[in-house]
Design an enzyme around this catalytic site. Structure first.
Site, PDB file in Angstrom:
ATOM      1  N   GLY A  48      54.402  82.780  49.590  1.00  0.00           N
ATOM      2  CA  GLY A  48      54.806  83.976  48.853  1.00  0.00           C
ATOM      3  C   GLY A  48      53.687  84.541  47.999  1.00  0.00           C
ATOM      4  O   GLY A  48      53.478  85.759  47.957  1.00  0.00           O
ATOM      5  N   CYS A  49      52.968  83.674  47.324  1.00  0.00           N
ATOM      6  CA  CYS A  49      51.891  84.120  46.447  1.00  0.00           C
ATOM      7  C   CYS A  49      50.748  84.728  47.271  1.00  0.00           C
ATOM      8  O   CYS A  49      50.175  85.752  46.890  1.00  0.00           O
ATOM      9  CB  CYS A  49      51.381  82.970  45.597  1.00  0.00           C
ATOM     10  SG  CYS A  49      52.683  82.277  44.534  1.00  0.00           S
TER      11      CYS A  49
END
Length: 163
Positions: A48-49
């Protein structure tokens, strides 16, 4: 309690690893030069990051056109952040909040990160977004409890367009 719209953005100094070596970045030095988008993320090298910062890097011209400097903050050390940026093509400035002090000041720290998976790491940043205007006042604040949720980047751009 997290920082909210209308609050004066708390100043901080964090380390950013650049091609020239580690540099100190102080928020107060950037106030007045452009609007600022602070993006807190839990951890480097996670799906996600990486997706968030790669997307921002690819669309950085939109933020430039809105007179905004984007800063990414995580608790990773600056050398890990640099390796992550090089591997994934992340071009925004990454700031190391290794001691989680800024994360705590902004009120976006997990007490326990992913306790359901027995990842009991206190202080990890919640995925969060803050827009700070040239006067140093927070104009947008979003703190997400679920690590896989993403900030509302359309709303962020709309706030920036109104500044």
């Amino acid at each position: 309690m997290s920082i909210k719209v209308g609050d004066k953005a708390p100043d901080f100094t964090l380390v950013s690893k650049t091609a020239n070596g580690p540099e100190l970045v102080t928020l107060g030095d950037l106030i007045g030069k452009s609007n600022i988008v602070l993006l807190f993320v839990p951890m480097a090298f996670t799906g996600g990051c990486t997706a968030e910062f790669c997307s921002i890097s690819q669309g950085i011209s939109e933020y430039d056109a809105l007179d905004a400097k984007v800063l990414g903050i995580s608790g990773d050390n600056p050398f890990a952040q640099e390796a992550w940026a090089q591997k994934e093509g992340i071009t925004i400035s990454l700031l190391s909040d290794y001691e989680h002090a800024v994360t705590k000041t902004y009120g976006v720290a997990y007490d326990q990160f992913l306790p359901a998976k027995n990842l009991i790491m206190g202080g990890v940043s919640k995925r969060s977004a803050f827009v700070i205007d040239k006067a140093g006042v927070v104009q947008y604040a979003e703190v997400l409890e679920v690590p896989s949720d993403m900030p509302d980047f359309d709303a962020i751009k709309a706030v920036l367009a109104g500044l």
